[in-house]
Write a protein that holds these residues in place. Sequence first.
Motif, PDB file in Angstrom:
ATOM      1  N   ASP A  38      59.674 -88.078  50.337  1.00 27.56           N
ATOM      2  CA  ASP A  38      59.292 -86.859  51.034  1.00 27.56           C
ATOM      3  C   ASP A  38      60.445 -86.317  51.869  1.00 27.56           C
ATOM      4  O   ASP A  38      60.668 -85.104  51.924  1.00 27.56           O
ATOM      5  CB  ASP A  38      58.079 -87.138  51.930  1.00 27.56           C
ATOM      6  N   SER A  39      61.195 -87.200  52.510  1.00 25.60           N
ATOM      7  CA  SER A  39      62.335 -86.777  53.323  1.00 25.60           C
ATOM      8  C   SER A  39      63.394 -86.076  52.481  1.00 25.60           C
ATOM      9  O   SER A  39      63.897 -85.009  52.846  1.00 25.60           O
ATOM     10  CB  SER A  39      62.947 -87.987  54.029  1.00 25.60           C
ATOM     11  N   VAL A  40      63.721 -86.683  51.340  1.00 24.29           N
ATOM     12  CA  VAL A  40      64.741 -86.098  50.460  1.00 24.29           C
ATOM     13  C   VAL A  40      64.271 -84.756  49.902  1.00 24.29           C
ATOM     14  O   VAL A  40      65.032 -83.772  49.895  1.00 24.29           O
ATOM     15  CB  VAL A  40      65.082 -87.075  49.313  1.00 24.29           C
ATOM     16  N   MET A  41      63.018 -84.682  49.448  1.00 22.83           N
ATOM     17  CA  MET A  41      62.496 -83.433  48.894  1.00 22.83           C
ATOM     18  C   MET A  41      62.442 -82.332  49.950  1.00 22.83           C
ATOM     19  O   MET A  41      62.823 -81.190  49.693  1.00 22.83           O
ATOM     20  CB  MET A  41      61.095 -83.661  48.316  1.00 22.83           C
ATOM     21  N   LYS A 265      57.539 -79.879  42.442  1.00 18.55           N
ATOM     22  CA  LYS A 265      58.123 -81.141  42.876  1.00 18.55           C
ATOM     23  C   LYS A 265      57.230 -81.828  43.888  1.00 18.55           C
ATOM     24  O   LYS A 265      57.210 -83.065  43.984  1.00 18.55           O
ATOM     25  CB  LYS A 265      59.505 -80.902  43.480  1.00 18.55           C
ATOM     26  N   ARG A 266      56.498 -81.053  44.665  1.00 13.92           N
ATOM     27  CA  ARG A 266      55.592 -81.636  45.644  1.00 13.92           C
ATOM     28  C   ARG A 266      54.502 -82.460  44.952  1.00 13.92           C
ATOM     29  O   ARG A 266      53.956 -83.392  45.542  1.00 13.92           O
ATOM     30  CB  ARG A 266      54.958 -80.526  46.479  1.00 13.92           C
ATOM     31  N   GLY A 267      54.189 -82.123  43.711  1.00 12.92           N
ATOM     32  CA  GLY A 267      53.190 -82.890  42.987  1.00 12.92           C
ATOM     33  C   GLY A 267      53.625 -84.335  42.788  1.00 12.92           C
ATOM     34  O   GLY A 267      52.800 -85.254  42.781  1.00 12.92           O
ATOM     35  N   PHE A 268      54.949 -84.572  42.651  1.00 11.59           N
ATOM     36  CA  PHE A 268      55.444 -85.931  42.494  1.00 11.59           C
ATOM     37  C   PHE A 268      55.186 -86.763  43.747  1.00 11.59           C
ATOM     38  O   PHE A 268      54.980 -87.976  43.659  1.00 11.59           O
ATOM     39  CB  PHE A 268      56.942 -85.921  42.170  1.00 11.59           C
ATOM     40  N   ALA A 269      55.232 -86.115  44.903  1.00  9.79           N
ATOM     41  CA  ALA A 269      54.972 -86.837  46.145  1.00  9.79           C
ATOM     42  C   ALA A 269      53.545 -87.368  46.161  1.00  9.79           C
ATOM     43  O   ALA A 269      53.293 -88.504  46.598  1.00  9.79           O
ATOM     44  CB  ALA A 269      55.213 -85.926  47.345  1.00  9.79           C
ATOM     45  N   TYR A 270      52.603 -86.560  45.669  1.00 17.85           N
ATOM     46  CA  TYR A 270      51.212 -87.012  45.626  1.00 17.85           C
ATOM     47  C   TYR A 270      51.013 -88.117  44.590  1.00 17.85           C
ATOM     48  O   TYR A 270      50.170 -88.999  44.770  1.00 17.85           O
ATOM     49  CB  TYR A 270      50.291 -85.828  45.338  1.00 17.85           C
ATOM     50  N   ILE A 271      51.796 -88.080  43.527  1.00 16.78           N
ATOM     51  CA  ILE A 271      51.723 -89.160  42.539  1.00 16.78           C
ATOM     52  C   ILE A 271      52.185 -90.470  43.167  1.00 16.78           C
ATOM     53  O   ILE A 271      51.571 -91.529  42.971  1.00 16.78           O
ATOM     54  CB  ILE A 271      52.581 -88.814  41.305  1.00 16.78           C
ATOM     55  N   ILE A 272      53.265 -90.390  43.934  1.00 15.34           N
ATOM     56  CA  ILE A 272      53.767 -91.588  44.609  1.00 15.34           C
ATOM     57  C   ILE A 272      52.744 -92.101  45.615  1.00 15.34           C
ATOM     58  O   ILE A 272      52.504 -93.315  45.725  1.00 15.34           O
ATOM     59  CB  ILE A 272      55.108 -91.285  45.308  1.00 15.34           C
ATOM     60  N   LEU A 273      52.113 -91.176  46.343  1.00 17.53           N
ATOM     61  CA  LEU A 273      51.085 -91.588  47.301  1.00 17.53           C
ATOM     62  C   LEU A 273      49.918 -92.257  46.578  1.00 17.53           C
ATOM     63  O   LEU A 273      49.351 -93.242  47.069  1.00 17.53           O
ATOM     64  CB  LEU A 273      50.598 -90.377  48.097  1.00 17.53           C
ATOM     65  N   PHE A 274      49.567 -91.739  45.423  1.00 19.98           N
ATOM     66  CA  PHE A 274      48.497 -92.350  44.624  1.00 19.98           C
ATOM     67  C   PHE A 274      48.882 -93.771  44.205  1.00 19.98           C
ATOM     68  O   PHE A 274      48.057 -94.694  44.261  1.00 19.98           O
ATOM     69  CB  PHE A 274      48.215 -91.491  43.396  1.00 19.98           C
ATOM     70  N   LEU A 275      50.141 -93.950  43.802  1.00 19.25           N
ATOM     71  CA  LEU A 275      50.604 -95.283  43.409  1.00 19.25           C
ATOM     72  C   LEU A 275      50.595 -96.236  44.591  1.00 19.25           C
ATOM     73  O   LEU A 275      50.303 -97.429  44.432  1.00 19.25           O
ATOM     74  CB  LEU A 275      52.019 -95.186  42.813  1.00 19.25           C
ATOM     75  N   GLY A 366      68.218 -85.538  54.427  1.00 16.81           N
ATOM     76  CA  GLY A 366      66.801 -85.760  54.616  1.00 16.81           C
ATOM     77  C   GLY A 366      66.272 -84.885  55.738  1.00 16.81           C
ATOM     78  O   GLY A 366      67.012 -84.110  56.353  1.00 16.81           O
ATOM     79  N   ALA A 367      64.989 -84.998  56.003  1.00 16.19           N
ATOM     80  CA  ALA A 367      64.362 -84.213  57.077  1.00 16.19           C
ATOM     81  C   ALA A 367      63.273 -85.063  57.720  1.00 16.19           C
ATOM     82  O   ALA A 367      62.589 -85.836  57.042  1.00 16.19           O
ATOM     83  CB  ALA A 367      63.768 -82.923  56.521  1.00 16.19           C
ATOM     84  N   TRP A 368      63.139 -84.915  59.031  1.00 18.19           N
ATOM     85  CA  TRP A 368      62.081 -85.632  59.733  1.00 18.19           C
ATOM     86  C   TRP A 368      60.750 -84.940  59.483  1.00 18.19           C
ATOM     87  O   TRP A 368      60.644 -83.725  59.623  1.00 18.19           O
ATOM     88  CB  TRP A 368      62.360 -85.681  61.228  1.00 18.19           C
ATOM     89  N   ASN A 369      59.766 -85.732  59.113  1.00 17.61           N
ATOM     90  CA  ASN A 369      58.432 -85.194  58.850  1.00 17.61           C
ATOM     91  C   ASN A 369      57.411 -86.187  59.410  1.00 17.61           C
ATOM     92  O   ASN A 369      56.906 -87.048  58.693  1.00 17.61           O
ATOM     93  CB  ASN A 369      58.228 -84.990  57.344  1.00 17.61           C
ATOM     94  N   LEU A 370      57.145 -86.068  60.715  1.00 13.42           N
ATOM     95  CA  LEU A 370      56.258 -87.015  61.390  1.00 13.42           C
ATOM     96  C   LEU A 370      54.859 -87.061  60.786  1.00 13.42           C
ATOM     97  O   LEU A 370      54.297 -88.159  60.616  1.00 13.42           O
ATOM     98  CB  LEU A 370      56.185 -86.682  62.889  1.00 13.42           C
ATOM     99  N   PRO A 371      54.250 -85.923  60.421  1.00 13.49           N
ATOM    100  CA  PRO A 371      52.927 -85.992  59.786  1.00 13.49           C
ATOM    101  C   PRO A 371      52.917 -86.829  58.507  1.00 13.49           C
ATOM    102  O   PRO A 371      51.933 -87.518  58.216  1.00 13.49           O
ATOM    103  CB  PRO A 371      52.592 -84.524  59.498  1.00 13.49           C
ATOM    104  N   THR A 372      54.007 -86.786  57.738  1.00  7.73           N
ATOM    105  CA  THR A 372      54.079 -87.587  56.515  1.00  7.73           C
ATOM    106  C   THR A 372      54.100 -89.074  56.842  1.00  7.73           C
ATOM    107  O   THR A 372      53.423 -89.882  56.188  1.00  7.73           O
ATOM    108  CB  THR A 372      55.341 -87.222  55.714  1.00  7.73           C
TER     109      THR A 372
END
Length: 407
Positions: A38-41, A265-275, A366-372
């Motif tokens: 998520d940070s890289v994306m 590309k955000r869909g890949f993040a949800y796939i990773i979360l599912f895994l 990267g980027a800081w994303n506290l909610p993530t």
Amino acid sequence: MLRFYLSMAVKNLLRQKRRVLLTTLAIAFGIFYYILFDSVMTGMDRETVQNLLDLEVGHLQVIPKASAEEDRVSLKYLLPQGGEMVERIKLIPGVVGVTPRLMFPVSVTTGMEELPLVGVGVDPVGDSAVFRIPGYVSGRWFRNGEDSIIIGKSIAELLQIELNDMVTIRTQTRTNTFQALDLSVVGLIDSPNPAVNEGQVFIPLDTIEKALGTGGAVSMIVVKTGSVADLDPIMQELKELAPEQIRVKTWREAAAGFVATMESKRGFAYIILFLVGVISFIGVVNSVLLSSLERVREIGILKAMGMTEGEITKLFAFEAMGIGIIGGLIGAALGILANVYLVYVGLDFSKLYGTNMGLSVSKMYGAWNLPTIIGAVSFGLFVSVLASLIPAWKAAKIDPAISLRKI
């Protein structure tokens, strides 16, 4: 009662250190990878958007109402009296910079090689107020009225062109008459945007207007605002300038292809979360199930002492919660440590692939994303507790009489 549950959970987790460690590490790795991805994306999207705004599309574009996307680089549809409209737009509150642009198809030739590109006629002063392209030019930025051209460094290498060389461009006027111009190369662009480096050449607007016979008409007027957060008020004022002749596009519309890619590309993040959820679920189910099988006699004793099935289920749920918390905290800690490097140092891909990776960035931050981070840990904890319920409920259903026979 809460203290009892917590103490029992800690005691039972310490019984099987290796099993608990493997389960928590699996959860931690999944959460760590998700935070990193998520940070890289997020960082890549942010950098690419900024480069699009600063080097290619601007914040808002005023274009002819009759034009279509496929006619963007033709002279079929133009805004008449572009200079007058630019002066009117400058008076709108919130506008930081305005520049006209004339887009046209062009072929650049050196005698031996010829390359089809997009020609961009620009106002040297106005373009500098909207775009950061001059900052990426080696040589110099051109001046009004001169027969000069600025091209991408990669184009120059392909055509074996150097600074101050003469090149010939071939194009057609607005009346479809073939036109050729000999221009001096005064600058080479090496920006982080491959579309600018490899697809466009820049010529002074007044020089190309005379050659193409456009009479002051332009393909678009690009507007830079103080902020991209709220473009609606400025859009409304722009539309009122000539509602029958113009259409106003935001940067999202102008870069629709990139926006669609960014969202996909955000869909890949949800796939990773599912895994991560699958890993957590399997690991916790396995751990709780084995734990319940090993503690049949203990469960029987607890039920004989008066504990209800619901209370025994809670006991196993607290153990699973401990696994989820430990795994989540380890994953978050590793993700934060790795993110410090990504945010402040970044990954320089230009050393591997050059400045063009097919993206509008050559160095990825990267980027800081506290909610993530909070969401990933909470998700891991939730899945861990959820996974424990079925095996815990089955363990609580064991008949105490049968359990006590094993004592």
